[in-house]
Design an enzyme around this catalytic site. Structure first.
Site, PDB file in Angstrom:
ATOM      1  N   LYS A   1      11.225  -5.719  -2.734  1.00 48.05           N
ATOM      2  CA  LYS A   1       9.854  -5.357  -3.120  1.00 48.05           C
ATOM      3  C   LYS A   1       9.860  -4.376  -4.284  1.00 48.05           C
ATOM      4  O   LYS A   1      10.639  -3.433  -4.296  1.00 48.05           O
ATOM      5  CB  LYS A   1       9.132  -4.719  -1.927  1.00 48.05           C
TER       6      LYS A   1
ATOM      7  N   GLU B   1     -20.360  21.092  10.051  1.00 46.32           N
ATOM      8  CA  GLU B   1     -19.140  21.571  10.710  1.00 46.32           C
ATOM      9  C   GLU B   1     -19.024  20.979  12.111  1.00 46.32           C
ATOM     10  O   GLU B   1     -20.024  20.674  12.758  1.00 46.32           O
ATOM     11  CB  GLU B   1     -19.149  23.106  10.784  1.00 46.32           C
TER      12      GLU B   1
ATOM     13  N   ASP C   1     -24.911  21.993   9.413  1.00 48.02           N
ATOM     14  CA  ASP C   1     -24.226  22.072   8.112  1.00 48.02           C
ATOM     15  C   ASP C   1     -23.024  21.128   8.024  1.00 48.02           C
ATOM     16  O   ASP C   1     -22.301  21.138   7.029  1.00 48.02           O
ATOM     17  CB  ASP C   1     -23.781  23.515   7.837  1.00 48.02           C
TER      18      ASP C   1
ATOM     19  N   ASP D   1      10.636  -5.241   2.735  1.00 47.27           N
ATOM     20  CA  ASP D   1      11.379  -4.488   1.710  1.00 47.27           C
ATOM     21  C   ASP D   1      12.693  -3.980   2.279  1.00 47.27           C
ATOM     22  O   ASP D   1      12.908  -3.978   3.487  1.00 47.27           O
ATOM     23  CB  ASP D   1      10.534  -3.345   1.131  1.00 47.27           C
TER      24      ASP D   1
ATOM     25  N   ARG E   1       7.031  -2.040  -6.136  1.00 43.69           N
ATOM     26  CA  ARG E   1       5.626  -1.623  -6.101  1.00 43.69           C
ATOM     27  C   ARG E   1       5.112  -1.433  -7.520  1.00 43.69           C
ATOM     28  O   ARG E   1       5.709  -0.698  -8.311  1.00 43.69           O
ATOM     29  CB  ARG E   1       5.468  -0.337  -5.271  1.00 43.69           C
TER      30      ARG E   1
HETATM   31  C1  R5P Z   1       6.014   1.038   2.331  1.00 46.54           C
HETATM   32  O1  R5P Z   1       6.965   1.790   2.162  1.00 46.54           O
HETATM   33  C2  R5P Z   1       5.518   0.747   3.702  1.00 46.54           C
HETATM   34  O2  R5P Z   1       6.577   0.408   4.547  1.00 46.54           O
HETATM   35  C3  R5P Z   1       4.492  -0.384   3.702  1.00 46.54           C
HETATM   36  O3  R5P Z   1       5.117  -1.571   3.266  1.00 46.54           O
HETATM   37  C4  R5P Z   1       3.313  -0.099   2.817  1.00 46.54           C
HETATM   38  O4  R5P Z   1       2.770   1.173   3.082  1.00 46.54           O
HETATM   39  C5  R5P Z   1       2.244  -1.157   3.002  1.00 46.54           C
HETATM   40  O5  R5P Z   1       1.173  -0.902   2.149  1.00 46.54           O
HETATM   41  P1  R5P Z   1       0.164  -2.054   1.743  1.00 46.54           P
HETATM   42  O6  R5P Z   1      -0.367  -2.663   3.019  1.00 46.54           O
HETATM   43  O7  R5P Z   1      -0.900  -1.327   0.972  1.00 46.54           O
HETATM   44  O8  R5P Z   1       0.889  -3.023   0.890  1.00 46.54           O
END
Ligand code: R5P
Length: 291
Positions: free
Chosen positions: A185, A37, A35, A162, A187
């Protein structure tokens, strides 16, 4: 001290056992029931022994296996159970961003520690996650492992992609006695980021070998954008280093297309795994072991 390597962390577990002076090491028997598991079985008895279970929880089934292994070693008589989770999945959902969401990091900490006496993990997304454990919990750092590797590689300037990574890059820079800088950075979504170089750059980068250092490489979007941006400044070369290399989908190939080298530690198995956190984890285990 016995070391048990879960299927997600077999190689690292073996390295940890070597760092513990060739502590007995075993890979449990695992299979799937019809199943779906999971079934696990550890060999032998551990009466009066400290037992270390090593298992990253990247995928949901890794977490199930970890919980079963913890119970199995307890049932087999372990006196003290050390649970080493080199990569703790769900750690990025460390708070409720929107109403109705769980604090995923907290709930998995609570479940992981149920059959553990001590928990050890590596480079958490947020250090505050440790506070979700009610038992002794420690965070090993991936920085010394990467620094040991970078000592042997071309490197003039360390770069954080960042501002959130400033403490990390500073610590690495201190260990390696190199200058550092941090990009800015923004996002956009889980796969896209916008990066910029600070206007007043205190460290010259033209003609230099740069290494971008991050805690996690997930989709690779951050490293790819950072490398593209830095290349416009006529740098001599760019490499990327991280503790946890997830390299989702074609992330590894996308990064390899824009940097010279990719380095990661062995918290997750991946093609960039060139540094080991085993000595750093073993150090904590030896300190916390039953005298
Ligand atoms: C963000 O806070 C982390 O330090 C990384 O920069 C992030 O998780 C990287 O993600 P990705 O490779 O998707 O850009």
């Amino acid at each position: 001290m016995h070391v048990i390597g879960g299927t997600a962390s077999t190689s690292l577990a073996e390295r940890i056992s070597r760092e513990l002076g060739n502590a007995p090491f075993a890979i449990p028997f695992t299979k799937r029931f019809p199943d779906g598991e999971m079934y696990v079985r550890v060999g032998g008895r551990f009466e009066g022994e400290d037992v270390v279970v090593v298992q990253s929880t990247r995928a949901d089934q890794d977490l199930v296996e970890l919980l079963l292994l913890e119970d199995a070693v307890r049932e087999a008589g372990a006196r003290k159970v050390f649970v080493v989770v080199p990569y703790l999945g769900y750690a990025r959902q460390d708070r409720r961003f929107f109403p109705g969401e769980p604090v995923s990091a907290r709930t998995f900490c609570r479940h992981i520690e149920l059959d553990a006496d001590v928990v050890i993990t590596v480079d958490l997304h947020s250090r505050q996650t440790l506070s979700h454990f009610s038992k002794p919990a420690f965070e090993a750092s991936g920085i010394p492992a990467i620094a040991r590797l970078l000592r042997e590689r071309p490197l003039d300037v360390l770069v954080s992609p960042d501002q959130g990574g400033v403490e990390r890059v500073k610590r690495m820079a201190e260990l390696l006695d190199k200058p550092w800088l941090a990009l800015q950075k923004k996002r956009i979504d889980s796969e896209h980021v916008e990066l910029s170089i600070p206007t007043s750059l205190s460290v010259p980068i033209e003609g230099k070998q740069l290494v971008i250092v991050d805690d996690v490489i997930s989709t690779g979007g951050t490293i790819v954008e950072a490398a593209k941006l830095l290349k416009k400044r006529n740098v001599a070369g760019i490499s990327a280093a991280c503790t946890h290399g997830l390299f989702l989908r074609d992330g590894f190939e996308r990064i390899k297309a824009v940097v010279d080298e990719v380095y990661s530690t062995d918290t997750l198995g991946n093609p960039a795994e060139k540094a080991s956190v085993a000595p750093d984890i073993a150090q904590i285990l030896l300190r916390e072991a039953t005298p």
